[in-house]
Motif scaffolding. Structure first.
Motif, PDB file in Angstrom:
ATOM      1  N   ALA A  29       0.805  -1.225   0.000  1.00 21.43           N
ATOM      2  CA  ALA A  29       0.000   0.000   0.000  1.00 21.43           C
ATOM      3  C   ALA A  29       0.836   1.272   0.000  1.00 21.43           C
ATOM      4  O   ALA A  29       0.469   2.265   0.632  1.00 21.43           O
ATOM      5  CB  ALA A  29      -0.973   0.002   1.186  1.00 21.43           C
ATOM      6  N   GLY A  30       1.969   1.252  -0.716  1.00 21.29           N
ATOM      7  CA  GLY A  30       2.792   2.448  -0.826  1.00 21.29           C
ATOM      8  C   GLY A  30       3.532   2.818   0.429  1.00 21.29           C
ATOM      9  O   GLY A  30       4.045   3.928   0.543  1.00 21.29           O
ATOM     10  N   THR A  31       3.604   1.907   1.405  1.00 25.59           N
ATOM     11  CA  THR A  31       4.325   2.168   2.647  1.00 25.59           C
ATOM     12  C   THR A  31       5.621   1.353   2.654  1.00 25.59           C
ATOM     13  O   THR A  31       5.908   0.602   1.723  1.00 25.59           O
ATOM     14  CB  THR A  31       3.491   1.750   3.879  1.00 25.59           C
ATOM     15  N   ALA A  97      -0.632   9.876  16.540  1.00 25.01           N
ATOM     16  CA  ALA A  97      -0.870  10.853  15.471  1.00 25.01           C
ATOM     17  C   ALA A  97      -0.153  10.425  14.195  1.00 25.01           C
ATOM     18  O   ALA A  97      -0.688  10.531  13.086  1.00 25.01           O
ATOM     19  CB  ALA A  97      -0.396  12.232  15.911  1.00 25.01           C
ATOM     20  N   GLN A  98       1.062   9.907  14.358  1.00 24.70           N
ATOM     21  CA  GLN A  98       1.804   9.403  13.198  1.00 24.70           C
ATOM     22  C   GLN A  98       1.086   8.209  12.585  1.00 24.70           C
ATOM     23  O   GLN A  98       1.003   8.083  11.355  1.00 24.70           O
ATOM     24  CB  GLN A  98       3.216   9.005  13.617  1.00 24.70           C
ATOM     25  N   GLY A  99       0.570   7.326  13.430  1.00 24.64           N
ATOM     26  CA  GLY A  99      -0.150   6.169  12.934  1.00 24.64           C
ATOM     27  C   GLY A  99      -1.400   6.554  12.163  1.00 24.64           C
ATOM     28  O   GLY A  99      -1.737   5.927  11.147  1.00 24.64           O
ATOM     29  N   ARG A 100      -2.095   7.605  12.633  1.00 22.96           N
ATOM     30  CA  ARG A 100      -3.287   8.061  11.911  1.00 22.96           C
ATOM     31  C   ARG A 100      -2.911   8.622  10.548  1.00 22.96           C
ATOM     32  O   ARG A 100      -3.640   8.437   9.567  1.00 22.96           O
ATOM     33  CB  ARG A 100      -4.040   9.095  12.749  1.00 22.96           C
ATOM     34  N   ARG A 101      -1.775   9.303  10.459  1.00 23.84           N
ATOM     35  CA  ARG A 101      -1.333   9.812   9.151  1.00 23.84           C
ATOM     36  C   ARG A 101      -0.968   8.657   8.223  1.00 23.84           C
ATOM     37  O   ARG A 101      -1.279   8.680   7.023  1.00 23.84           O
ATOM     38  CB  ARG A 101      -0.138  10.754   9.333  1.00 23.84           C
ATOM     39  N   THR A 102      -0.309   7.641   8.776  1.00 22.94           N
ATOM     40  CA  THR A 102       0.039   6.474   7.971  1.00 22.94           C
ATOM     41  C   THR A 102      -1.217   5.771   7.468  1.00 22.94           C
ATOM     42  O   THR A 102      -1.309   5.386   6.295  1.00 22.94           O
ATOM     43  CB  THR A 102       0.891   5.486   8.788  1.00 22.94           C
ATOM     44  N   ALA A 108      -5.935   6.161   1.264  1.00 21.63           N
ATOM     45  CA  ALA A 108      -5.927   6.890  -0.012  1.00 21.63           C
ATOM     46  C   ALA A 108      -5.357   6.016  -1.124  1.00 21.63           C
ATOM     47  O   ALA A 108      -5.894   5.977  -2.244  1.00 21.63           O
ATOM     48  CB  ALA A 108      -5.120   8.175   0.132  1.00 21.63           C
ATOM     49  N   PHE A 109      -4.274   5.312  -0.819  1.00 22.40           N
ATOM     50  CA  PHE A 109      -3.655   4.421  -1.802  1.00 22.40           C
ATOM     51  C   PHE A 109      -4.640   3.330  -2.227  1.00 22.40           C
ATOM     52  O   PHE A 109      -4.830   3.060  -3.419  1.00 22.40           O
ATOM     53  CB  PHE A 109      -2.388   3.799  -1.199  1.00 22.40           C
ATOM     54  N   ALA A 110      -5.261   2.689  -1.233  1.00 20.00           N
ATOM     55  CA  ALA A 110      -6.176   1.587  -1.521  1.00 20.00           C
ATOM     56  C   ALA A 110      -7.418   2.072  -2.259  1.00 20.00           C
ATOM     57  O   ALA A 110      -7.936   1.396  -3.162  1.00 20.00           O
ATOM     58  CB  ALA A 110      -6.566   0.884  -0.223  1.00 20.00           C
ATOM     59  N   HIS A 111      -7.925   3.237  -1.875  1.00 21.35           N
ATOM     60  CA  HIS A 111      -9.107   3.789  -2.535  1.00 21.35           C
ATOM     61  C   HIS A 111      -8.821   4.030  -4.012  1.00 21.35           C
ATOM     62  O   HIS A 111      -9.634   3.711  -4.888  1.00 21.35           O
ATOM     63  CB  HIS A 111      -9.523   5.094  -1.847  1.00 21.35           C
ATOM     64  N   ASP A 112      -7.650   4.579  -4.302  1.00 25.46           N
ATOM     65  CA  ASP A 112      -7.277   4.823  -5.690  1.00 25.46           C
ATOM     66  C   ASP A 112      -7.083   3.514  -6.443  1.00 25.46           C
ATOM     67  O   ASP A 112      -7.489   3.374  -7.601  1.00 25.46           O
ATOM     68  CB  ASP A 112      -5.998   5.652  -5.735  1.00 25.46           C
ATOM     69  N   GLN A 113      -6.475   2.538  -5.788  1.00 30.75           N
ATOM     70  CA  GLN A 113      -6.215   1.238  -6.413  1.00 30.75           C
ATOM     71  C   GLN A 113      -7.514   0.530  -6.795  1.00 30.75           C
ATOM     72  O   GLN A 113      -7.678   0.069  -7.924  1.00 30.75           O
ATOM     73  CB  GLN A 113      -5.400   0.387  -5.446  1.00 30.75           C
ATOM     74  N   VAL A 114      -8.443   0.462  -5.848  1.00 28.71           N
ATOM     75  CA  VAL A 114      -9.710  -0.213  -6.103  1.00 28.71           C
ATOM     76  C   VAL A 114     -10.585   0.613  -7.042  1.00 28.71           C
ATOM     77  O   VAL A 114     -11.224   0.081  -7.961  1.00 28.71           O
ATOM     78  CB  VAL A 114     -10.447  -0.505  -4.777  1.00 28.71           C
TER      79      VAL A 114
END
Length: 334
Positions: A29-31, A97-102, A108-114
């Motif tokens: 997922a782009g991570t 907070a970092q986890g929420r950004r991740t 966003a990546f998955a939404h675009d992919q699907v």
């Protein structure tokens, strides 16, 4: 198609899905995270908090593997550990907070992919894809639950029968949560598909709140589509608000017809509409009316198949947004 004939095509499709979604790679997922860590963030973020044991059950992973993964995520600043109110030995995991950004980046990546994949298909096929994947994923989960039960009882996995998936059922009458669920389904669909906002949501909520206490009177009825105990569709007939002082039975008003996202196109809407039209005909209403707006083509085909015809069309904004409003009428069936 027989179950045996379906196995090989489903296996082939499953392998292609795994490859196309990137699960064969070291990260997902782009991570820079492996698939198990990405899924852990999604599960914890979607539920607010989870314990390590709960996460093991959701991810279907061994405790040692999950423990190593969680230590890395906590050390990387993606997760925080806190105490549990019910078990002093357990630690609840939450996103930082970092986890929420991740997680937002993953979504966003998955939404675009699907979304880009669905764009390759006709819109009419989307509901078929959603329902098929939902049923298949549910069957896999049910099989795992049955197998786990068999192991606990000392039986071989092969002896555990496949679980039957119960069909969505239609029930008449009020159920707890009906108003809130109907409002939620309307608000989500029409906000996403047509830009309706707070005015529309408020109108739906107010109308239902006024209508439901009148269900004990003749001519008023509501149906819910239920997947287990979850409401996945609604439809109501209001036999009073359009009849005025006319002798009963007068005009039936079809209202709050909605099916949950992902379930349209599979016949559930038609089943709800058939129940309502049967009630209208038995009750002897002179006619049935409904109001909608131009652009809801799939719904219009359902209405016309049930005997409705377009009677009026004009600009309007009763739902908070300027649309071309339409009135459909179905005359009395003898």
């Amino acid at each position: 198609m027989a179950a045996g004939d379906a196995v090989l095509p489903i296996r082939d499709a499953s392998r292609r899905i795994v490859r196309e979604l990137g699960f064969m790679r070291a990260t997902l997922a782009g991570t820079e995270l492996p698939a198990s860590a990405v899924h852990a963030l999604i599960e914890i973020g979607g539920r607010g908090s989870l314990t390590a044991t709960e996460l093991c059950q959701r991810l279907n992973l061994e405790k040692s593997s999950v423990s190593r993964m969680l230590r890395k995520l906590v050390g990387a600043g993606e997760l925080a550990e806190g105490g549990s109110e019910t078990d002093g030995r357990a630690k609840r995991l939450t996103l930082t907070a970092q986890g929420r950004r991740t997680l937002a980046a993953i979504d966003a990546f998955a939404h675009d992919q699907v979304g880009s994949a669905l764009a390759c298909l006709p819109a009419a096929d989307h509901a078929t894809v959603v329902e098929g994947l939902r049923l298949y994923a549910g069957a896999l989960q049910d099989r795992r639950a049955a197998a786990d039960g068999g192991r606990r009882e000392g039986r071989p996995v092969e002896s555990v029968p496949a679980l039957r998936i119960e069909p969505v059922r239609i029930e008449l009458g009020h159920r707890p949560g009906l108003i809130g669920r109907a409002v939620e389904m309307h608000a989500r669909f029409y906000a996403r598909a047509h830009g309706f906002g707070a005015a529309f949501e408020s109108k739906v909520a107010a109308g239902l709140a006024e209508f439901v206490p009148r269900l004990d009177r003749p001519g008023n009825a509501v149906w819910t589509a239920l997947d287990g105990d979850r409401i996945v569709g609604t439809l109501a007939i209001d036999g009073e608000d359009l009849s005025g002082d006319a002798p009963a039975p007068g005009i039936a008003h079809l209202r709050w017809f909605i099916v949950e996202d992902g379930r349209r196109g599979g016949g559930l809407g038609r089943r709800l509409l058939d129940e309502a039209m049967g009630f209208v005909d038995r009750s002897g209403f002179n006619e049935t009316r409904l109001w909608t707006f131009r652009g809801l083509d799939a719904a219009r085909r359902l209405y016309e198949a049930a005997g409705f015809a377009l009677a009026d069309e004009r600009p309007g904004s009763q739902w908070g947004t300027e649309v071309t409003e339409q009135c459909f009428v179905r005359p009395r069936r003898c």
